[in-house]
Design an enzyme around this catalytic site. Structure first.
Site, PDB file in Angstrom:
ATOM      1  N   SER A  34     -11.077  -9.563  -0.195  1.00 26.61           N
ATOM      2  CA  SER A  34     -12.302 -10.270  -0.568  1.00 26.61           C
ATOM      3  C   SER A  34     -13.523  -9.586   0.019  1.00 26.61           C
ATOM      4  CB  SER A  34     -12.295 -11.696  -0.028  1.00 26.61           C
ATOM      5  OG  SER A  34     -11.092 -12.326  -0.297  1.00 26.61           O
ATOM      6  N   HIS A  55      -9.609  -8.181  -7.555  1.00 27.39           N
ATOM      7  CA  HIS A  55      -9.935  -9.396  -6.808  1.00 27.39           C
ATOM      8  C   HIS A  55      -9.627 -10.618  -7.673  1.00 27.39           C
ATOM      9  CE1 HIS A  55     -13.057 -12.045  -4.593  1.00 27.39           C
ATOM     10  NE2 HIS A  55     -11.946 -12.010  -3.906  1.00 27.39           N
ATOM     11  N   GLU A 113     -12.051  -9.777 -10.741  1.00 36.43           N
ATOM     12  CA  GLU A 113     -13.088  -8.761 -10.538  1.00 36.43           C
ATOM     13  C   GLU A 113     -12.368  -7.437 -10.300  1.00 36.43           C
ATOM     14  OE1 GLU A 113     -17.077 -10.240  -8.399  1.00 36.43           O
ATOM     15  OE2 GLU A 113     -15.301 -10.639  -7.213  1.00 36.43           O
ATOM     16  N   ASN A 151     -18.879 -13.543  -5.150  1.00 36.26           N
ATOM     17  CA  ASN A 151     -19.172 -14.088  -3.819  1.00 36.26           C
ATOM     18  C   ASN A 151     -20.557 -13.690  -3.324  1.00 36.26           C
ATOM     19  OD1 ASN A 151     -16.800 -15.514  -3.657  1.00 36.26           O
ATOM     20  ND2 ASN A 151     -15.676 -13.846  -2.679  1.00 36.26           N
TER      21      ASN A 151
HETATM   22  N1  LIG Z   1      -7.063 -17.254  -0.313  1.00 45.03           N
HETATM   23  C1  LIG Z   1      -8.042 -16.991  -1.161  1.00 45.03           C
HETATM   24  O1  LIG Z   1      -8.711 -17.909  -1.681  1.00 45.03           O
HETATM   25  C2  LIG Z   1      -8.337 -15.563  -1.538  1.00 45.03           C
HETATM   26  C3  LIG Z   1      -9.074 -15.309  -2.720  1.00 45.03           C
HETATM   27  C4  LIG Z   1      -9.293 -13.972  -3.119  1.00 45.03           C
HETATM   28  C5  LIG Z   1      -8.815 -12.935  -2.311  1.00 45.03           C
HETATM   29  N2  LIG Z   1      -8.129 -13.218  -1.154  1.00 45.03           N
HETATM   30  C6  LIG Z   1      -7.626 -12.080  -0.376  1.00 45.03           C
HETATM   31  O2  LIG Z   1      -6.230 -11.958  -0.616  1.00 45.03           O
HETATM   32  C7  LIG Z   1      -5.578 -11.416   0.536  1.00 45.03           C
HETATM   33  C8  LIG Z   1      -4.443 -12.351   0.951  1.00 45.03           C
HETATM   34  O3  LIG Z   1      -4.984 -13.620   1.247  1.00 45.03           O
HETATM   35  P1  LIG Z   1      -4.068 -14.933   1.277  1.00 45.03           P
HETATM   36  O4  LIG Z   1      -5.000 -16.087   1.221  1.00 45.03           O
HETATM   37  O5  LIG Z   1      -2.966 -14.815   0.292  1.00 45.03           O
HETATM   38  O6  LIG Z   1      -3.449 -14.810   2.748  1.00 45.03           O
HETATM   39  P2  LIG Z   1      -2.111 -15.494   3.309  1.00 45.03           P
HETATM   40  O7  LIG Z   1      -2.307 -15.606   4.775  1.00 45.03           O
HETATM   41  O8  LIG Z   1      -1.763 -16.728   2.540  1.00 45.03           O
HETATM   42  O9  LIG Z   1      -0.968 -14.405   3.005  1.00 45.03           O
HETATM   43  C9  LIG Z   1      -0.957 -13.135   3.574  1.00 45.03           C
HETATM   44  C10 LIG Z   1       0.482 -12.652   3.652  1.00 45.03           C
HETATM   45  O10 LIG Z   1       0.485 -11.271   4.027  1.00 45.03           O
HETATM   46  C11 LIG Z   1       1.645 -11.068   4.814  1.00 45.03           C
HETATM   47  N3  LIG Z   1       1.564  -9.805   5.556  1.00 45.03           N
HETATM   48  C12 LIG Z   1       0.906  -9.535   6.716  1.00 45.03           C
HETATM   49  N4  LIG Z   1       1.120  -8.260   7.075  1.00 45.03           N
HETATM   50  C13 LIG Z   1       1.913  -7.701   6.130  1.00 45.03           C
HETATM   51  C14 LIG Z   1       2.489  -6.405   5.953  1.00 45.03           C
HETATM   52  N5  LIG Z   1       2.292  -5.423   6.841  1.00 45.03           N
HETATM   53  N6  LIG Z   1       3.268  -6.194   4.858  1.00 45.03           N
HETATM   54  C15 LIG Z   1       3.505  -7.190   3.966  1.00 45.03           C
HETATM   55  N7  LIG Z   1       2.978  -8.418   4.081  1.00 45.03           N
HETATM   56  C16 LIG Z   1       2.204  -8.677   5.151  1.00 45.03           C
HETATM   57  C17 LIG Z   1       1.690 -12.308   5.700  1.00 45.03           C
HETATM   58  O11 LIG Z   1       2.982 -12.474   6.287  1.00 45.03           O
HETATM   59  C18 LIG Z   1       1.321 -13.402   4.691  1.00 45.03           C
HETATM   60  O12 LIG Z   1       2.478 -13.964   4.070  1.00 45.03           O
HETATM   61  C19 LIG Z   1      -6.663 -11.235   1.584  1.00 45.03           C
HETATM   62  O13 LIG Z   1      -7.125  -9.917   1.523  1.00 45.03           O
HETATM   63  C20 LIG Z   1      -7.744 -12.213   1.133  1.00 45.03           C
HETATM   64  O14 LIG Z   1      -9.047 -11.829   1.555  1.00 45.03           O
HETATM   65  C21 LIG Z   1      -7.873 -14.505  -0.766  1.00 45.03           C
END
Ligand SMILES: NC(=O)c1ccc[n+]([C@@H]2O[C@H](COP(=O)([O-])OP(=O)(O)OC[C@H]3O[C@@H](n4cnc5c(N)ncnc54)[C@H](O)[C@@H]3O)[C@@H](O)[C@H]2O)c1
Length: 282
Positions: free
Chosen positions: A119, A140, A152, A190
């Site tokens: 993000s 994204h 995006e 955003n």
């Molecule tokens: N949650 C949202 O609303 C949202 C929206 C758009 C983008 N994002 C982006 O998406 C990405 C993930 O966010 P999320 O909300 O799913 O987070 P989350 O915490 O729900 O999930 C992240 C996962 O990554 C895993 N992980 C950590 N290190 C790892 C590795 N070395 N190899 C494999 N897996 C690994 C963790 O164990 C976890 O299960 C981030 O970059 C976030 O900025 C999130």
């Protein structure tokens, strides 16, 4: 390039949502996380989400079975070798993403595209740590992925036209509507949304209207489905504040100054829905 198998790094909120969107669209998925517990939780979330779609009669039980059969889960990066595209959706942390992207770059065939769902981290910077910067791009997705129509697509300075075209076509095949964006903090959505939320806190702090009236104004006057203050409570006030702080430091423009009331509420632990209190009480 024909993308028939997608690798996904991270089985969390976004990773399992992307996995579901791909599998339902007929694309094979290999979803990798660091522990068996994380992949088990991720695949259970997909299963539960598909069950809700069956209840709403949006898909059949056969559709669910076919989608689930397309998702392979693993804790080994080696299992990603058959993918034409790998989407990184791990925890939002710069050092972690650099490590993951380098690891992928070292093991994947040179023609494989790597995308990041970050993000806030620069796609140009992440691309630069790989040996395939032209095949690196931002995808994204929005939360919840199966419901939200937008992707995006962020072009780093180095992203090639061919990489952009392949990822654009793949996002369209998922039934999403992609928009193409140049790399910059906050990308497009955003960049506009979070300063608007911050401005709603200034309006609240100045006592111009009640929270309910500010939200009603933006819903009824601008056709927004949710008011900015209620949205801040959903996103998390801490997340909104962190994003404003990134804009202020990256652009060096005082128009991104975080509202003192937002800072004060974060300092008090009133982070929104997740703490039971933000602008509203839950
Ligand atoms: N949650 C949202 O609303 C949202 C929206 C758009 C983008 N994002 C982006 O998406 C990405 C993930 O966010 P999320 O909300 O799913 O987070 P989350 O915490 O729900 O999930 C992240 C996962 O990554 C895993 N992980 C950590 N290190 C790892 C590795 N070395 N190899 C494999 N897996 C690994 C963790 O164990 C976890 O299960 C981030 O970059 C976030 O900025 C999130």
């Amino acid at each position: 390039m024909d993308i028939t198998t997608v690798g996904i790094i991270g089985a969390g909120t976004m990773g399992n949502g992307i996995a579901q969107a791909c599998a339902v669209s007929g694309i094979n998925v290999v979803m990798v996380d660091i522990s068996d517990a994380a992949v088990t939780k991720g695949i259970a979330t997909v299963s539960g989400s598909l069950d809700r779609l069956i209840k709403k009669e949006k898909i059949t039980a056969d559709d669910k079975a076919a989608a689930m059969a397309r998702i392979q889960v693993s804790t080994r990066y080696d299992d990603l070798k058959g993918a034409q595209l790998v989407i990184e959706a791990a925890t939002e942390n710069y050092d972690l993403k650099v490590k993951i992207v380098k690891q992928l770059d070292a093991m994947l065939a040179p023609e494989v595209i790597i995308a990041s769902n970050t993000s806030s981290i620069s796609i140009t910077k992440l691309a630069a740590v790989t040996g395939r910067a032209d095949k690196f791009i931002g995808m994204h997705f929005f939360n919840p992925v199966p419901m939200m129509a937008l992707v995006e697509i962020i072009r780093g300075l180095q992203t090639s036209d061919a990489t952009h075209a392949a990822v654009h076509a793949m996002a369209t095949a998922l039934g999403k509507t992609p928009i193409t964006v140049k790399n910059a903090p906050g990308f497009v959505v955003n960049r506009i949304l979070v300063p608007m939320i911050n401005e709603a806190f200034f309006v609240l702090a100045e006592g111009l209207a009640t929270p309910e009236d500010i939200d009603a104004g933006m819903k009824l006057g601008c056709n927004q489905p949710i008011g900015p203050l209620a949205l801040a409570d959903m996103v998390g006030l801490d997340v909104c504040l962190a994003v404003m702080e990134v804009y202020l430091s990256e652009f060096g423009d005082s128009k991104y100054r975080a509202c003192p009331l937002l800072k004060e509420m974060v300092a008090a632990g009133r982070l929104g829905r997740k703490t039971g209190q933000g602008v509203y009480t839950y």
